[in-house]
Design a protein around this motif. Structure first.
Motif, PDB file in Angstrom:
ATOM      1  N   ARG A 129       0.823  -1.521   0.176  1.00 14.10           N
ATOM      2  CA  ARG A 129      -0.008  -0.260  -0.019  1.00 14.10           C
ATOM      3  C   ARG A 129       1.071   0.904   0.084  1.00 14.10           C
ATOM      4  NH1 ARG A 129      -3.020  -3.199  -0.770  1.00 14.10           N
ATOM      5  NH2 ARG A 129      -4.778  -3.676  -0.342  1.00 14.10           N
ATOM      6  N   ARG A 130       0.520   2.347  -0.336  1.00 16.73           N
ATOM      7  CA  ARG A 130       0.771   3.745   0.131  1.00 16.73           C
ATOM      8  C   ARG A 130       0.310   4.439   1.111  1.00 16.73           C
ATOM      9  NH1 ARG A 130       0.798   7.233  -4.860  1.00 16.73           N
ATOM     10  NH2 ARG A 130      -1.308   6.050  -6.358  1.00 16.73           N
ATOM     11  N   PHE A 131       0.401   5.915   1.327  1.00 16.13           N
ATOM     12  CA  PHE A 131       0.452   6.910   1.886  1.00 16.13           C
ATOM     13  C   PHE A 131      -0.025   7.860   0.266  1.00 16.13           C
ATOM     14  CE2 PHE A 131      -0.421  10.975   4.257  1.00 16.13           C
ATOM     15  CZ  PHE A 131      -1.154  11.257   4.282  1.00 16.13           C
ATOM     16  N   PRO A 132      -0.575   8.384   0.056  1.00 20.17           N
ATOM     17  CA  PRO A 132      -0.306   9.051  -1.542  1.00 20.17           C
ATOM     18  C   PRO A 132      -0.030  10.639  -0.961  1.00 20.17           C
ATOM     19  CG  PRO A 132      -3.000   8.697  -1.011  1.00 20.17           C
ATOM     20  CD  PRO A 132      -2.382   8.151  -0.367  1.00 20.17           C
ATOM     21  N   LEU A 133       0.714  11.260   0.039  1.00 14.95           N
ATOM     22  CA  LEU A 133       1.466  12.576   0.107  1.00 14.95           C
ATOM     23  C   LEU A 133       2.312  12.569   0.192  1.00 14.95           C
ATOM     24  CD1 LEU A 133      -0.248  15.206   2.421  1.00 14.95           C
ATOM     25  CD2 LEU A 133       1.744  14.389   2.656  1.00 14.95           C
ATOM     26  N   SER A 134       3.323  13.381  -0.529  1.00 14.42           N
ATOM     27  CA  SER A 134       4.540  13.625  -0.760  1.00 14.42           C
ATOM     28  C   SER A 134       5.087  14.963  -0.467  1.00 14.42           C
ATOM     29  CB  SER A 134       5.140  12.663  -1.854  1.00 14.42           C
ATOM     30  OG  SER A 134       6.589  12.894  -1.337  1.00 14.42           O
ATOM     31  N   LEU A 135       6.223  15.517  -0.049  1.00 13.57           N
ATOM     32  CA  LEU A 135       6.862  16.645  -0.217  1.00 13.57           C
ATOM     33  C   LEU A 135       8.263  16.461   0.496  1.00 13.57           C
ATOM     34  CD1 LEU A 135       6.476  16.677   3.063  1.00 13.57           C
ATOM     35  CD2 LEU A 135       4.398  18.360   2.101  1.00 13.57           C
ATOM     36  N   GLY A 136       8.562  17.546  -0.183  1.00 11.80           N
ATOM     37  CA  GLY A 136      10.469  17.903   0.117  1.00 11.80           C
ATOM     38  C   GLY A 136      10.536  17.396   1.530  1.00 11.80           C
ATOM     39  N   ALA A 137      10.109  17.339   1.992  1.00  2.11           N
ATOM     40  CA  ALA A 137      10.992  17.474   3.698  1.00  2.11           C
ATOM     41  C   ALA A 137      10.304  16.204   4.584  1.00  2.11           C
ATOM     42  CB  ALA A 137      10.149  18.982   4.736  1.00  2.11           C
ATOM     43  N   LYS A 138       9.395  15.196   3.259  1.00  2.00           N
ATOM     44  CA  LYS A 138       9.357  13.679   3.941  1.00  2.00           C
ATOM     45  C   LYS A 138       9.575  12.922   4.625  1.00  2.00           C
ATOM     46  CE  LYS A 138      10.947  11.763  -0.029  1.00  2.00           C
ATOM     47  NZ  LYS A 138      10.521  10.615  -1.289  1.00  2.00           N
ATOM     48  N   GLY A 139      11.665  13.178   4.696  1.00  2.01           N
ATOM     49  CA  GLY A 139      12.249  12.770   5.512  1.00  2.01           C
ATOM     50  C   GLY A 139      11.874  13.441   7.406  1.00  2.01           C
ATOM     51  N   SER A 140      11.601  13.825   7.326  1.00  2.00           N
ATOM     52  CA  SER A 140      11.634  15.018   9.246  1.00  2.00           C
ATOM     53  C   SER A 140      10.194  15.372   9.352  1.00  2.00           C
ATOM     54  CB  SER A 140      12.848  16.173   9.173  1.00  2.00           C
ATOM     55  OG  SER A 140      12.272  16.895   7.650  1.00  2.00           O
ATOM     56  N   ALA A 141       9.105  15.852   8.330  1.00  2.00           N
ATOM     57  CA  ALA A 141       8.269  15.745   8.620  1.00  2.00           C
ATOM     58  C   ALA A 141       7.243  15.606   8.836  1.00  2.00           C
ATOM     59  CB  ALA A 141       6.939  16.502   7.297  1.00  2.00           C
ATOM     60  N   THR A 142       6.661  15.362  10.665  1.00  2.32           N
ATOM     61  CA  THR A 142       5.579  14.737  10.969  1.00  2.32           C
ATOM     62  C   THR A 142       4.227  14.614  11.150  1.00  2.32           C
ATOM     63  OG1 THR A 142       5.764  16.655  12.481  1.00  2.32           O
ATOM     64  CG2 THR A 142       7.692  14.168  12.317  1.00  2.32           C
ATOM     65  N   ILE A 143       3.717  12.943  10.938  1.00  2.00           N
ATOM     66  CA  ILE A 143       1.893  13.290  10.346  1.00  2.00           C
ATOM     67  C   ILE A 143       0.794  14.195  11.313  1.00  2.00           C
ATOM     68  CG2 ILE A 143      -0.005  11.117  11.132  1.00  2.00           C
ATOM     69  CD1 ILE A 143       1.510  11.293   8.715  1.00  2.00           C
ATOM     70  N   GLY A 144       1.774  14.508  12.824  1.00  4.69           N
ATOM     71  CA  GLY A 144       1.054  15.588  13.205  1.00  4.69           C
ATOM     72  C   GLY A 144       1.041  16.689  12.644  1.00  4.69           C
ATOM     73  N   GLY A 145       2.242  17.270  12.486  1.00  7.05           N
ATOM     74  CA  GLY A 145       2.498  18.286  11.812  1.00  7.05           C
ATOM     75  C   GLY A 145       1.813  18.574  10.278  1.00  7.05           C
ATOM     76  N   LEU A 146       1.693  17.580   9.547  1.00  5.79           N
ATOM     77  CA  LEU A 146       0.770  17.678   8.148  1.00  5.79           C
ATOM     78  C   LEU A 146      -0.450  17.606   8.892  1.00  5.79           C
ATOM     79  CD1 LEU A 146       3.156  14.392   6.456  1.00  5.79           C
ATOM     80  CD2 LEU A 146       3.366  16.937   6.191  1.00  5.79           C
ATOM     81  N   ILE A 147      -0.580  17.277   9.155  1.00  5.60           N
ATOM     82  CA  ILE A 147      -2.346  17.291   9.769  1.00  5.60           C
ATOM     83  C   ILE A 147      -2.622  18.291  10.592  1.00  5.60           C
ATOM     84  CG2 ILE A 147      -4.717  16.662  11.401  1.00  5.60           C
ATOM     85  CD1 ILE A 147      -3.104  13.917  11.388  1.00  5.60           C
ATOM     86  N   SER A 148      -2.101  19.398  11.522  1.00  5.74           N
ATOM     87  CA  SER A 148      -2.240  20.643  11.493  1.00  5.74           C
ATOM     88  C   SER A 148      -1.742  21.716  10.892  1.00  5.74           C
ATOM     89  CB  SER A 148      -1.282  20.730  12.838  1.00  5.74           C
ATOM     90  OG  SER A 148      -1.407  19.745  14.320  1.00  5.74           O
TER      91      SER A 148
END
Length: 479
Positions: A129-148
């Motif tokens: 499966r995959r989670f279909p959201l990606s961005l340049g900071a994917k190696g440090s961005a966290t789920i909580g921040g992405l939601i917020s």
């Protein structure tokens, strides 16, 4: 400043690993990613469970201590930077980094707020499966921040922003109570949607501790193409043609000005133009299949591009022959911000306007800026299909003191660009949020009804004003 008695109370609550007080350890987390905002904090709270977050927030409410929630600290608008006066504590979610469950059968993952995006990508891939959201900071961005921040990225055209991918939320509200909403209900008519209020709230209404996230099948086959076009108008025509011929398999559609491509080619080693013709504008398109049906994505994309060339929509085109080439195409797009920064000081805008108006905006707004602010150069790149581009205004050539130029010119250029966006029916923040950078501009440009609603919701959820102070909500004097 926050007294030692308060810090000691949090240390007693969270234990030795739960509170950081060493100044050197705190220092990397009190500045923003772009280096524009610098704050101070006497401590970083590091709870490792929802129960500890709830207890910490309840204690903060008791003492009246403001909290600044923080994940990977990759905010582009100073949204996770504490106040400069040291009046707040940072509450880090990085220790809450467990993927509680991942079900390929249900296409659902339940992740804690501190899970790093790339780690979720890897876990989903291991289950097909995959989670279909990606961005340049994917190696440090966290789920909580992405939601917020209701993050976007390169796949919004097909899958939507973070708001569309969150099926449920667990969060701690400003009084320390826990909102338990992880159940992925398709229908729920119990009044106001608390989940949706928390998404994009930038930590001003509560602290997201976990979320149920929608997964999709892994990509079985993909085609990545690079197309040269005369203008953004032709780029949009190409998108509409591809949508008609390829349906919902169009995963990404990025438009890039030729000067931006030139910056990448001159700055990023090993990059080259994918096509033989340098055109004023370029398009990067990805077409994905979740299965191996025939014809495959390469054949279908080739047919659509042949039609575009025949109609004069496209000037030149290339389809990646293998995964290495596909990644090389995408590397150009992902290197644009770095290459732009290397050109010298610039003001960057994350804006959206209705898709039909975007081609004209990209050309007309750039020309208007350059005319009104002689010596500057303006260009844009980004997600044409969802009406969101990154619009950059670079300082005149030879500018030696970038911070001084930004300090002297930013207010006037900001107002000019944002006024043009609003006149086109758009938004001054498409996917980066408001944070503290755009708070005053939101106050200047938002309607009285919007401002009243924002302030009323904030006051209802957080009457003490302890959740991420001075972010998102304009001050009274700002609108």
């Amino acid at each position: 400043m926050i007294g030692q008695e308060v810090i000691a109370a949090f240390q007693h609550l969270l234990g030795p690993k739960g509170v950081i007080t060493n100044a050197d350890d705190i220092a990397p987390w009190v500045g923003d990613w772009r280096g524009r905002y610098h704050g101070a904090a006497a401590a970083i709270l590091q709870p490792d469970s929802t129960e500890h977050v709830a207890a910490a927030v309840a204690l903060a409410a008791k003492w009246g201590v403001p909290l600044v929630p923080q994940g990977g600290n990759t905010s582009m608008v100073g949204g996770a930077t504490p106040p400069a006066d040291g009046s707040a504590l940072i509450l880090s979610l990085r220790r809450m980094n467990r993927i509680r469950s991942l079900s390929p059968q249900d296409n659902l993952a339940i992740c804690e707020a501190g899970v790093i995006l790339s780690n979720l990508h890897d876990a989903a891939a291991a289950e097909g499966r995959r989670f279909p959201l990606s961005l340049g900071a994917k190696g440090s961005a966290t789920i909580g921040g992405l939601i917020s921040t209701n993050a976007g990225g390169t796949q919004v055209l097909r899958h939507g922003t973070m708001r569309a991918l969150v099926e449920g939320i667990e969060a701690v509200l400003p009084d320390g109570s826990v909102f338990e909403g992880l159940d992925a209900l398709k229908k729920d008519n119990r009044g106001y949607d608390i989940k949706q209020l928390l998404i994009g709230a930038e930590g001003t209404l509560g602290i997201v501790t976990a979320a149920s996230l929608r997964l999709v099948p892994a990509i079985a086959a993909r085609a990545v193409g690079w197309i040269g076009v005369p203008s953004p108008t032709q780029a949009l025509a190409l998108l509409r043609l591809c949508e008609a011929r390829l349906g919902d398999s169009v995963e990404g559609f990025e438009v890039i000005a030729d000067d931006g491509l030139g910056h990448v080619l001159s700055h990023i080693a090993g990059t080259r133009c994918p096509i033989g013709t340098r055109t004023p504008w370029h398009v990067l398109i990805e077409v994905d299949h979740g299965d191996l049906r025939e014809p495959g994505p390469s054949e279908r994309l080739e047919s659509a591009l042949a039609e575009a060339l025949e109609q004069g929509i496209a000037v030149d085109a290339a389809i990646a022959a293998n995964e290495a080439q596909a990644e090389a195409f995408w590397r150009i797009r992902e290197s644009l911000s770095e290459a732009e920064r290397a050109q010298g000081p610039a003001l960057q805008y994350d804006i959206s306007v209705p898709v039909p108006r975007m081609p004209a905006f990209m050309v007309d707004a750039a020309a208007a800026v350059e005319k009104s602010f002689p010596g500057t150069t303006a260009s844009s790149f980004g997600h044409l299909g969802d009406g969101n581009v990154h619009f950059h205004v670079r300082a005149p050539s030879g500018t030696s003191d970038g911070p001084a130029w930004i300090a002297a010119e930013s207010q006037a250029i900001n107002a000019f660009v944002h006024d043009a966006v609003v006149a086109a029916g758009g938004s001054i923040s498409a996917e980066h949020g408001i944070g503290q950078m755009k708070r005053a501009e939101l106050g200047r440009l938002a309607s009285p009804a919007r401002l009243h609603a924002l302030r009323a919701i904030k006051a209802a959820f957080d009457p003490q004003g302890i959740m991420n102070p001075d972010k998102l909500i304009p001050r009274p004097e700002e609108g």
